[in-house]
Motif scaffolding. Structure first.
Motif, PDB file in Angstrom:
ATOM      1  N   VAL A  24       0.147 -62.091   4.334  1.00 33.54           N
ATOM      2  CA  VAL A  24      -0.650 -61.681   5.499  1.00 33.54           C
ATOM      3  C   VAL A  24      -2.024 -62.341   5.456  1.00 33.54           C
ATOM      4  O   VAL A  24      -2.531 -62.842   6.476  1.00 33.54           O
ATOM      5  N   ALA A  25      -2.639 -62.356   4.284  1.00 31.54           N
ATOM      6  CA  ALA A  25      -3.980 -62.937   4.161  1.00 31.54           C
ATOM      7  C   ALA A  25      -3.973 -64.431   4.448  1.00 31.54           C
ATOM      8  O   ALA A  25      -4.848 -64.949   5.167  1.00 31.54           O
ATOM      9  N   VAL A  26      -3.002 -65.148   3.892  1.00 35.31           N
ATOM     10  CA  VAL A  26      -2.921 -66.593   4.123  1.00 35.31           C
ATOM     11  C   VAL A  26      -2.656 -66.894   5.601  1.00 35.31           C
ATOM     12  O   VAL A  26      -3.276 -67.788   6.187  1.00 35.31           O
ATOM     13  N   GLN A  69      -5.905 -66.207   7.514  1.00 38.53           N
ATOM     14  CA  GLN A  69      -6.967 -67.154   7.176  1.00 38.53           C
ATOM     15  C   GLN A  69      -6.713 -68.519   7.790  1.00 38.53           C
ATOM     16  O   GLN A  69      -7.643 -69.169   8.296  1.00 38.53           O
ATOM     17  N   ASP A  70      -5.473 -68.991   7.759  1.00 41.66           N
ATOM     18  CA  ASP A  70      -5.149 -70.328   8.258  1.00 41.66           C
ATOM     19  C   ASP A  70      -4.730 -70.342   9.730  1.00 41.66           C
ATOM     20  O   ASP A  70      -4.394 -71.407  10.257  1.00 41.66           O
ATOM     21  N   GLY A  71      -4.723 -69.194  10.378  1.00 39.65           N
ATOM     22  CA  GLY A  71      -4.320 -69.161  11.787  1.00 39.65           C
ATOM     23  C   GLY A  71      -2.888 -69.597  12.001  1.00 39.65           C
ATOM     24  O   GLY A  71      -2.566 -70.314  12.958  1.00 39.65           O
ATOM     25  N   ALA A  95       1.896 -77.591  12.380  1.00 37.52           N
ATOM     26  CA  ALA A  95       1.334 -77.248  11.078  1.00 37.52           C
ATOM     27  C   ALA A  95       0.845 -78.496  10.355  1.00 37.52           C
ATOM     28  O   ALA A  95       1.483 -79.550  10.397  1.00 37.52           O
ATOM     29  N   ARG A  96      -0.287 -78.366   9.694  1.00 35.29           N
ATOM     30  CA  ARG A  96      -0.869 -79.486   8.966  1.00 35.29           C
ATOM     31  C   ARG A  96      -0.244 -79.609   7.579  1.00 35.29           C
ATOM     32  O   ARG A  96       0.264 -78.638   7.014  1.00 35.29           O
ATOM     33  N   GLY A  97      -0.305 -80.814   7.032  1.00 31.05           N
ATOM     34  CA  GLY A  97       0.283 -81.058   5.731  1.00 31.05           C
ATOM     35  C   GLY A  97      -0.293 -80.186   4.639  1.00 31.05           C
ATOM     36  O   GLY A  97       0.428 -79.703   3.745  1.00 31.05           O
ATOM     37  N   THR A  98      -1.609 -79.958   4.672  1.00 30.45           N
ATOM     38  CA  THR A  98      -2.232 -79.104   3.658  1.00 30.45           C
ATOM     39  C   THR A  98      -1.727 -77.668   3.762  1.00 30.45           C
ATOM     40  O   THR A  98      -1.569 -76.980   2.737  1.00 30.45           O
ATOM     41  N   ARG A 146       0.487 -75.425   0.942  1.00 30.24           N
ATOM     42  CA  ARG A 146       0.135 -74.075   0.502  1.00 30.24           C
ATOM     43  C   ARG A 146       1.311 -73.120   0.664  1.00 30.24           C
ATOM     44  O   ARG A 146       1.456 -72.154  -0.089  1.00 30.24           O
ATOM     45  N   LEU A 147       2.150 -73.382   1.628  1.00 29.83           N
ATOM     46  CA  LEU A 147       3.234 -72.463   1.942  1.00 29.83           C
ATOM     47  C   LEU A 147       4.433 -72.602   1.008  1.00 29.83           C
ATOM     48  O   LEU A 147       5.378 -71.816   1.114  1.00 29.83           O
ATOM     49  N   GLN A 148       4.417 -73.581   0.123  1.00 29.83           N
ATOM     50  CA  GLN A 148       5.559 -73.745  -0.768  1.00 29.83           C
ATOM     51  C   GLN A 148       5.778 -72.505  -1.633  1.00 29.83           C
ATOM     52  O   GLN A 148       6.913 -72.184  -2.005  1.00 29.83           O
TER      53      GLN A 148
END
Length: 287
Positions: free
Chosen positions: A161-163, A166-168, A270-273, A277-279
């Motif tokens: 939820v936080a990620v 934070q990343d929209g 979605a951006r590569g960065t 992070r989502l891995q």
């Protein structure tokens, strides 16, 4: 007008959960809902054992329509006397939905929707920069935030939820060569491309093979707009064939868009960065 179709057979509990969640969606009052029940006559002998559940599912849906009919623009129930199986029934339903619509949503009877699911589908399909010629449809499930056969630890839920906030990530999407079997949105024109394939035996797999071969794509949300709750249902098609939960891959999406506060912003790839992070939130499958 929004056309939504739900294919059902013999699971009264999950089909009512599906319909209740659609009723909670923003825009439900504009939905023309078609509920198509696969038949039981002439079906494989195995399915004759499900006649009581088949009747119970039809009764549950009829009673649900009587209680909730005013929540939608219209509700029609279309029983099929002859049993055709999941893939052929899906084609019958989607052919019906494609008549006179600009786009439609197909759903199996064990999919629970977030309240902004219809807004998600509409936002993608009505954006020509996203729903391009290479795109055949829109998924509601996500490739992330899935615990598979396990229960997600609470700390993992909170971190997800936080990620996402934070990343929209409610506004982010990916392009994948995979059409989900449980739920998708598309247009009549795109349906004419792959509908016949989707209606064949093993149609969902064959559509995915065509997506890869023809370099076509499906838009998937990073944060799911729906969850498949029926993978291990004892009366479900997969469990009927494979006999045990161990032989059926599980799905357990522990993050849906309703859990992330705030409205989604403009849709964006979605951006590569972000993907990197989502891995940590990709499902860990056995084997």
């Amino acid at each position: 007008m929004i056309r939504v179709g739900v294919q059902f057979f013999n699971k009264p509990d999950t089909v009512i959960a599906t319909l209740d969640s659609l009723g909670r969606c923003a825009g439900a009052e504009r939905v023309h809902l078609t509920l198509l029940q696969d038949g039981i006559e002439g079906h494989r002998p195995l399915f004759a054992a499900y006649a009581p559940q088949h009747r119970a599912a039809r009764q549950a849906v009829e009673e649900w329509r009587a209680r909730h009919g005013a929540a939608f623009a219209s509700i029609e129930i279309v029983p099929q006397p002859v049993g055709r199986g999941t893939a052929a029934t899906a084609r019958i339903l989607c052919d019906r939905l494609a008549e006179g619509s600009s786009w439609f949503v197909f759903s199996e009877d064990d999919v629970v929707y977030a309240s902004d699911a219809l807004e998600w589908f509409a936002g993608v399909i009505e954006d020509p920069a996203i729903f391009t010629a290479e795109v055949w449809g829109v998924a509601g499930e996500s490739k992330f935030f899935d615990a598979g056969n396990e229960a997600a630890p609470e700390d993992l839920r909170r971190r997800a939820v936080a990620v996402a906030a934070q990343d929209g990530l409610k506004s982010a999407y990916l392009l994948n060569p995979v059409m989900p079997s449980s739920c998708f949105a598309t247009t009549p024109g795109r349906w004419r491309i792959f509908g016949a394939t989707r209606g064949e035996p093993q149609g969902p797999r064959k559509v995915c093979e065509r997506l890869v071969a023809e370099e076509a794509r499906v838009v998937w949300p990073v944060v799911a707009r729906c969850s498949d709750i029926g993978m291990h249902h004892p009366a479900g098609f997969s469990m009927t064939l494979k006999k045990s939960a161990e032989r059926v891959p599980g799905k357990n999406l522990y993050l849906l868009s309703d859990q992330v506060e705030g409205a989604a912003g403009p849709l964006r790839r979605a951006r590569g960065t972000e993907i990197a992070r989502l891995q940590d939130f990709r499902p860990q499958r056995a084997g």
